[in-house]
Write a protein that holds these residues in place. Sequence first.
Motif, PDB file in Angstrom:
ATOM      1  N   TRP A  60     -40.223 106.814  58.921  1.00  0.00           N
ATOM      2  CA  TRP A  60     -41.186 106.080  59.731  1.00  0.00           C
ATOM      3  C   TRP A  60     -40.476 104.900  60.380  1.00  0.00           C
ATOM      4  O   TRP A  60     -39.515 104.354  59.827  1.00  0.00           O
ATOM      5  N   ALA A  61     -40.976 104.510  61.524  1.00  0.00           N
ATOM      6  CA  ALA A  61     -40.470 103.304  62.175  1.00  0.00           C
ATOM      7  C   ALA A  61     -41.520 102.214  62.066  1.00  0.00           C
ATOM      8  O   ALA A  61     -42.732 102.477  62.090  1.00  0.00           O
ATOM      9  N   SER A  62     -41.063 100.972  61.938  1.00  0.00           N
ATOM     10  CA  SER A  62     -41.990  99.854  61.839  1.00  0.00           C
ATOM     11  C   SER A  62     -42.632  99.591  63.191  1.00  0.00           C
ATOM     12  O   SER A  62     -42.145 100.037  64.236  1.00  0.00           O
ATOM     13  N   THR A  63     -43.727  98.835  63.175  1.00  0.00           N
ATOM     14  CA  THR A  63     -44.460  98.574  64.408  1.00  0.00           C
ATOM     15  C   THR A  63     -43.607  97.836  65.416  1.00  0.00           C
ATOM     16  O   THR A  63     -43.640  98.115  66.610  1.00  0.00           O
ATOM     17  N   GLY A  64     -42.782  96.913  64.936  1.00  0.00           N
ATOM     18  CA  GLY A  64     -41.933  96.154  65.846  1.00  0.00           C
ATOM     19  C   GLY A  64     -40.639  96.838  66.186  1.00  0.00           C
ATOM     20  O   GLY A  64     -39.817  96.295  66.927  1.00  0.00           O
ATOM     21  N   GLU A  65     -40.420  98.030  65.658  1.00  0.00           N
ATOM     22  CA  GLU A  65     -39.257  98.867  65.958  1.00  0.00           C
ATOM     23  C   GLU A  65     -37.945  98.185  65.588  1.00  0.00           C
ATOM     24  O   GLU A  65     -36.922  98.387  66.232  1.00  0.00           O
ATOM     25  N   LYS A  66     -37.967  97.331  64.535  1.00  0.00           N
ATOM     26  CA  LYS A  66     -36.730  96.695  64.065  1.00  0.00           C
ATOM     27  C   LYS A  66     -36.210  97.314  62.787  1.00  0.00           C
ATOM     28  O   LYS A  66     -35.087  97.055  62.389  1.00  0.00           O
ATOM     29  N   MET A  67     -37.047  98.094  62.158  1.00  0.00           N
ATOM     30  CA  MET A  67     -36.633  98.693  60.911  1.00  0.00           C
ATOM     31  C   MET A  67     -37.210 100.100  60.787  1.00  0.00           C
ATOM     32  O   MET A  67     -38.188 100.457  61.456  1.00  0.00           O
ATOM     33  N   ILE A  88     -34.038 100.614  56.423  1.00  0.00           N
ATOM     34  CA  ILE A  88     -32.849 100.612  57.261  1.00  0.00           C
ATOM     35  C   ILE A  88     -32.993  99.573  58.360  1.00  0.00           C
ATOM     36  O   ILE A  88     -34.015  99.527  59.064  1.00  0.00           O
ATOM     37  N   ASN A  89     -31.992  98.737  58.481  1.00  0.00           N
ATOM     38  CA  ASN A  89     -31.898  97.797  59.594  1.00  0.00           C
ATOM     39  C   ASN A  89     -31.370  98.574  60.791  1.00  0.00           C
ATOM     40  O   ASN A  89     -30.232  99.058  60.787  1.00  0.00           O
ATOM     41  N   ILE A  90     -32.173  98.682  61.803  1.00  0.00           N
ATOM     42  CA  ILE A  90     -31.844  99.582  62.906  1.00  0.00           C
ATOM     43  C   ILE A  90     -30.693  99.043  63.744  1.00  0.00           C
ATOM     44  O   ILE A  90     -29.804  99.782  64.161  1.00  0.00           O
ATOM     45  N   SER A  91     -30.692  97.727  64.000  1.00  0.00           N
ATOM     46  CA  SER A  91     -29.643  97.185  64.868  1.00  0.00           C
ATOM     47  C   SER A  91     -28.261  97.347  64.262  1.00  0.00           C
ATOM     48  O   SER A  91     -27.287  97.636  64.966  1.00  0.00           O
ATOM     49  N   GLN A  92     -28.164  97.198  62.940  1.00  0.00           N
ATOM     50  CA  GLN A  92     -26.855  97.318  62.286  1.00  0.00           C
ATOM     51  C   GLN A  92     -26.633  98.691  61.663  1.00  0.00           C
ATOM     52  O   GLN A  92     -25.528  99.000  61.226  1.00  0.00           O
ATOM     53  N   THR A 141     -27.771  99.845  58.792  1.00  0.00           N
ATOM     54  CA  THR A 141     -27.415  99.657  57.387  1.00  0.00           C
ATOM     55  C   THR A 141     -28.686  99.668  56.562  1.00  0.00           C
ATOM     56  O   THR A 141     -29.783  99.424  57.077  1.00  0.00           O
ATOM     57  N   VAL A 142     -28.520  99.948  55.266  1.00  0.00           N
ATOM     58  CA  VAL A 142     -29.651  99.919  54.340  1.00  0.00           C
ATOM     59  C   VAL A 142     -29.831  98.499  53.841  1.00  0.00           C
ATOM     60  O   VAL A 142     -28.932  97.933  53.214  1.00  0.00           O
ATOM     61  N   SER A 143     -31.008  97.916  54.156  1.00  0.00           N
ATOM     62  CA  SER A 143     -31.259  96.545  53.730  1.00  0.00           C
ATOM     63  C   SER A 143     -31.929  96.486  52.371  1.00  0.00           C
ATOM     64  O   SER A 143     -31.876  95.450  51.702  1.00  0.00           O
ATOM     65  N   ALA A 144     -32.542  97.550  51.924  1.00  0.00           N
ATOM     66  CA  ALA A 144     -33.177  97.557  50.600  1.00  0.00           C
ATOM     67  C   ALA A 144     -33.420  98.988  50.173  1.00  0.00           C
ATOM     68  O   ALA A 144     -33.667  99.869  50.995  1.00  0.00           O
ATOM     69  N   THR A 145     -33.315  99.197  48.851  1.00  0.00           N
ATOM     70  CA  THR A 145     -33.618 100.500  48.270  1.00  0.00           C
ATOM     71  C   THR A 145     -34.572 100.293  47.104  1.00  0.00           C
ATOM     72  O   THR A 145     -34.339  99.439  46.253  1.00  0.00           O
ATOM     73  N   ILE A 146     -35.649 101.077  47.100  1.00  0.00           N
ATOM     74  CA  ILE A 146     -36.678 100.923  46.064  1.00  0.00           C
ATOM     75  C   ILE A 146     -36.824 102.237  45.331  1.00  0.00           C
ATOM     76  O   ILE A 146     -37.103 103.274  45.934  1.00  0.00           O
ATOM     77  N   GLU A 147     -36.613 102.205  44.042  1.00  0.00           N
ATOM     78  CA  GLU A 147     -36.877 103.367  43.210  1.00  0.00           C
ATOM     79  C   GLU A 147     -38.333 103.294  42.762  1.00  0.00           C
ATOM     80  O   GLU A 147     -38.740 102.333  42.096  1.00  0.00           O
ATOM     81  N   LEU A 148     -39.100 104.258  43.141  1.00  0.00           N
ATOM     82  CA  LEU A 148     -40.534 104.252  42.822  1.00  0.00           C
ATOM     83  C   LEU A 148     -40.746 104.764  41.406  1.00  0.00           C
ATOM     84  O   LEU A 148     -40.379 105.883  41.068  1.00  0.00           O
ATOM     85  N   ARG A 149     -41.327 103.869  40.580  1.00  0.00           N
ATOM     86  CA  ARG A 149     -41.549 104.200  39.181  1.00  0.00           C
ATOM     87  C   ARG A 149     -43.038 104.385  38.936  1.00  0.00           C
ATOM     88  O   ARG A 149     -43.884 103.928  39.705  1.00  0.00           O
ATOM     89  N   ASP A 150     -43.368 105.060  37.840  1.00  0.00           N
ATOM     90  CA  ASP A 150     -44.766 105.316  37.512  1.00  0.00           C
ATOM     91  C   ASP A 150     -45.534 104.034  37.241  1.00  0.00           C
ATOM     92  O   ASP A 150     -46.765 104.008  37.373  1.00  0.00           O
ATOM     93  N   ASP A 151     -44.833 102.953  36.815  1.00  0.00           N
ATOM     94  CA  ASP A 151     -45.540 101.712  36.544  1.00  0.00           C
ATOM     95  C   ASP A 151     -45.887 100.957  37.824  1.00  0.00           C
ATOM     96  O   ASP A 151     -46.597  99.957  37.790  1.00  0.00           O
TER      97      ASP A 151
END
Length: 1637
Positions: free
Chosen positions: A1410-1417, A1436-1440, A1442-1452
């Motif tokens: 998905w792309a963000s509304t402001g098309e920056k990420m 993902i930071n689109i301009s660079q 690069t991955v700016s954050a990674t989230i592992e989705l847990r059951d909690d």
Amino acid sequence: MQRFRSNELLRGKVVVSSEPKSNIVRVFMSSTFSDMTQERNILYNRAYPELRNFCSNLGIEFQVIDMRWGVRDSATVDHSITSLCLVEVRECKKLSIGPYFVVLFGNRYGYQPLPSSLTQQEFDLLRRVSEDKKMDGDCLLEKWYRLDANNIPSMMVLEPITTHFCHYNETSVEMHAKAKHERAQWQDIHSKLIEIIKTASTIRGSTGYLFEDVKENMRKSITHMEIDEAFDGKNGRGILAYSREIMDRHTFFNHKNISTYFDTDQKQQKMLNSLKKSVRKRLPATQYRTYNVQWQDVDRSNQSTYLETLCRDFVVDLKKGITESLKHQSIVRGNDELGDGSLLEEEVVHHARFQYVKVADFSGRNMLISNVMALIESPQNNQPIVLSGYSGCGKTALMAKLIEVSNRRLHDAAMIYRFLGTSPESSNIHKLLQVRFTNCIVFNQQACRVGSRGMRSPYAVFDQMTWFPKVLPKDVTIIISTMPEPDFEIVTVTVVMTKNVNESNLFHVDGLTATTAREIMEKSLMTESRRLTPAQTNIILDAFENSPYPLFLKLMLQEAKRWRSHFDVRWFRPPDSSRDAIKMFYERLEKEHGEMIVSHALGFMVAARDGVTENEMEDLLSLDNEVLYEAYQYWPPPTNDTVRVPSFSWTRLNYDLSQNLVRRQAGTHTVLGLYHRQFIEVAREKYLKSSESRKIYSILREYFLGVYGNGKKSLKLKMWEEEILVNRSVAIQPIQYSSNVYNARKLRELPYCLLNGDFLDDLKTVVLANTKWIMEKSSAFSIKEFIDDYNMYLGKYQDEEIALIRDAIKLAKPTLEFPGARNHFCMELYCRLKYFAGKLERFLGPLVEKSLRILENSPSEIVLPRNGSFQSPGGPLRATITGLRRPVTCLRFSPHLDVFAAGSSDGHLLIWDCKNDEVLQKIRVGTVPIMSVVFSGESRVFSRIRDVDVCGIHDVVRLQWSFIPGRYSCSILYNDSISADFFTFGFIIAFTIDVVATSAKEGKTRKVTLIVALMIYATREQADKVATLSEDGCHTVFNIETGNQYYQGTTSCVVQTTIAEIMIVKNNLYVVGDKKVISHDFVQRTFNFQRDTNTSIHRCAISKNDNLPVIILGMEGGALLSISSETGDELSKSQPNGASIHCLYIDPNGDVIVVWLNGIVDIVDTYTLKCKSTLTVNEGNIVQCAMSQSGSKLAVSSGRTISLITIAAELKCVDILKNRSEQIRKICFIRDDKIAVAYEDRKVSVLNVGDERRVTLNSRWEGTGAPIDYMEIGNGVGVTASRKVFYLKVWNLSDEDDMLLTPSMPLRHNSSSLSGDGLRLAYEENGHLVIRNISDFVSNSTTFFSHPLRVTNDTNLEAVRFIGSSMLLLFSDGLVRKLTLSDSGGDVDAQYSETPLKLPVGTQTRLQMWASTGEKMAIVLMTSGRQDARQSIHIINISQLTVSATIELRDDIITGNVSSVCAIDEHSKAIFVGTTTGELAYLHIDTRGATLVSVRSEHAHAIMCLSLAHSGRYLFSGSTGRKRRLWGLHGTSVTLKHELHFESLLESGVTAAQFTYDDEYLITGSNERTITIWSTRTGQLAGTLYVYAPVLGLVVTKSNVLVYTSELGYVGVAQFRPPASTKNEEDRRPSRACVMM
């Protein structure tokens, strides 16, 4: 109507003699003539047009009968004026639904006519008095009154003027002086006779006085007689009187014009005063108006206040009387048992009335009636009774008599009878047969089935019927009449009747005997108090011997009733036939009424589609310059401003035609038509010749187009020096009179008249390619009836533009007929035809542009299209059938491949006619799913060649092939003896054929050429029955034409089993279920057998090659079992082999084709079940298979591969498709060299497989809308259906070269994307990324930019997203590439970023982006392919890149898997996620991961779409369920603002959503194939657009341009214009989707 009478009427037990209900306000205008000219003229010019428009807006007709002008000399000659006036008063009294009589009183009593007849006693008294008083020195009474002994009683009848003045009626210039002299002589004699009779009637003669009533009648004026007739039998309701009193008449008594307005005879003044007093006394004050005027208001030509007041009062009174009458009729009809004048009641009453009229003069045929009645009453008779006879032989009257006799003898029988062609509902065979017995026969306030208990021999009589069943149920008898003429369309049915009905049930209706003819003559003459002299009788009977038919006799009697006893028949030349008699009748009418008015009136009547109304006839004649020139030869019209045909002219002609006219309802209008076929044929031959036809249709065109409704037409009359423009005061002919009243006559007649008159440009511009016409006619009539206009034109001419318009309407028909929210008609036309507008500019282009203008001018339309985005006509899609309301559960074609049936999960059966693209029947079978459907009949033809010399060998050749055009499979066998398959009827065909033949005698093989004469005998059964098997075990047989239930039974063997099949062979029904086969004879209603098997049945087939069919059963464990179809006894059984049987087929030789699940195909002998040939298909388990129509080809598939098997002595297999990416769901043969393949992606490919080495794509069916579970092939069409939806798709099987294909693209949800500014579209095609400008779709440009994708063979493009001026591409191997776009001279250029981003993916990892509304990420959701399906989110930071954050989705953090993601912070600090469990979670992101801020659990289904408002104030969440929600965002608070309700029968789920830039509206696209527009303020639905396919993506630009893509591969561009006010949105727009297709 009382309840018992309604029931009796529907059972055929009530004799109806009253007149039909009318929709005409028919007013007779009565007054003296010369003194009321001004009053008549102002009413004529001003009141009548206003009242006509008033009635038109109410859906009724207004007609005025004015008999005071336009009287032809011929009417004066035979002294018929008075009688005609009185006849018309009676007609008005009988037909008018409002006021029927208006009298205008002045100060004159009026014209007192000579008595047209006197009794012998009256004449003798008058003659003796005149002789005694020497009043009649010229013996005028004896000269002009002559005894007519043909009248009963004998009368002294006034002789026609031409008896003594033969030149009186001459019109030639040469005889002008003579005619003028004789007219003057007659005027003198007329005055003397009047004086003699008036005076003598008051004097006592030697034999006494005349009775007072006789004397009074002799002195009455015509006006007085008309008033008496108007009041006769009436209480005065419907009568209006207007009296003009000149107050100062004594002052101007010596004025030169005073005699025009006053009677100088005091006796006449006294009679006038008495008449006025009598009328005033009998009428309420509101119905008698008096106007006290001055002499100057009368004696001037300009309009006075009095005339204005009279005109206004007249209009007000008439309107009031009409309105009150309509209200009264509505109350009366509302109290009827059948309700508001139901169509069924009106139809039954019509035929009951027709039967009453036809039986009135019936005589003779006692033996024939006795024989027919014996069959009716015979319990052994189970076949129809057929009456056959030539036109005019009296079949209709005989049928009417049979109804009367049956009603008298069969007291408890219900009777249904129809006289075809006498009403619109009986003029169409499908409408006729849709009147079901269960709806027509009513007892004790409830419907009863034919043949149910308590009923004795109910039977139906159908006159000239073209359909019939061969065998009838018990207690049902059908009688039909038909004609044997070879030029009549019923000839084929006659042959079938003769072949299938016992000779004892066939009756030929011959001519009448002389004795019967004499009886009919006496009976007919007696009804009119007439008789004939012996000489006259003999000449009629002598002529009858040459043409002994009732029609001829009727025509002769019509002529003979005019004869007086002194008529010398030696001068009469009788005609030789009925047609000659009709010609003689028409010629007499021309002589008496004028050639022009007769020829043109009859021409209009037979040229119109349904006939013409009386108002239309007068209007048409008034537009006809030739008729007006003839009518006004001797006197001018009342005014030079408005000229119409004199009412008297048409009224008199109508009276003389009346015995040969039929009045029938055409919608709400009563139209006139010639009843008998021969009258119509002769009229067409005589009056619709090529040159005359053009004239007739030209006037019909002018009339129904309304060319002169508000204008003037030039006219030249004999007494006018020059041609002038005059008003004709004809109907203005709008398409619509008021908001709910349409001009049905124009809408129905105009297309027919323009086509037959060859006004093709008018037909196209006004009708077929006219947006307003299309909209209005589709609203006034059904869309199907409107499409018939196109079919009528295209049946005569090939026209690409009109065909495209018609097909576009056919494609849109289900949507337009849907009762909920639906697209505007113009939206459908524009979006389907815009693609062709630039290429077809004459008619189609303007239609498209006009459609857009109508949408733009419609305030309720808030989405205005800018390009074509719906499936266009000219392609594979032919129709969408929406007659069912629940998913399809079975589908099957009839043996003749022109009709198919589909069953639904709620127990409904739909039968579709592919030839006419219409529903034949929709039947409610039950409430549980229908599991199987089958038609009766088989497609087999046996033929014989006799005495053929083949190389010296005298043998008999026998051919067998499938009786399907274009699909012949021949096998030639030599036999030593003639086959026993010999039938009585057939046809002969000669042809040449090359064969390689092996002689059974010599054992030699040689190639020979036969030139043979073949007698072909069709042995196929009628496919007139359809049988269903429901989930509860109920099996039912229905008649296809009528929809009536023929048979019903129940079994438990199919409940919760692996197989549930039903089969029909001849009269036997076979139900196959788990471990049982049950057989019934559904005609005799007997049980045949039940065969129990100890093993479960998995598959079944039935061999129909021989006289004794064999049932083949495929058992669990792989065993085959053959049983007798007559007894159920076992014939043979094979040993189980442990394999599973996938399919069983019967090949043309009668052998069984067994397709095993493990990929083996066997040919097995039907009787021994021994294997003849076997083949192993090396492709694993078989999941789909199909056999060609010829039985020579078999296609099998394991899911992604198709193999083609040739069925012969040795099976041969060739792989034609290998390793398809999409799973194959269904295969069907179109013909041996063409197959249709349905894939998992909901599309069908039509493949040419004639060349096994090279398979080519013929066409593609796109837009099925659901996974294809059923696919069947018929004649020229294919049908697809799904267990998930309720509609079916019908596809054309034409070759691609014959189709006009609109371009579509391979768009998929993830591998296609729209740019945020709505300017570009990107999608993957054949390893390339295609980028197109959205403007190209508006201009129909085909330019595009294609960029190769750098991927390996094992890598797929998972997602593509526009990010500003760049694109982000996500591949299945985790590679993320950025593609920078640039414009160069209008062209698109693209370059990859130097360093791609690689995400860590595992095996079978699923990626979403998905792309963000402001098309920056960008946000990438990664779901592992492992069993635990762990998920992670990468921001993902689109301009660079690069991955700016990674989230592992847990059951909690959340429960369930993430199904959608939306970022609300461009710096990646907060996101919303939707889950498969329906939770909406708000997550805060930091370096440590994600923290749950809040969670909402209102959704019960997976959330598939999240969209953030531009202001950040709102969030939309859409799920796979019906509920959509709009949330308010305030900091970290999430509150529910609106729940958006949208109902649909289709698969639900929002697929795309975006807010407008002002956040006032939310626009969503969904799996319901609908774009919905919601107000964010109120949460109400503001508008919908049905787009026929699930929406893939949508974008709303700053200028409110809406761009969307659909699964069909189309791009839609539309302008969204916010509604002016959202206050009443809920009232304006329904919240129910259009759920078609």
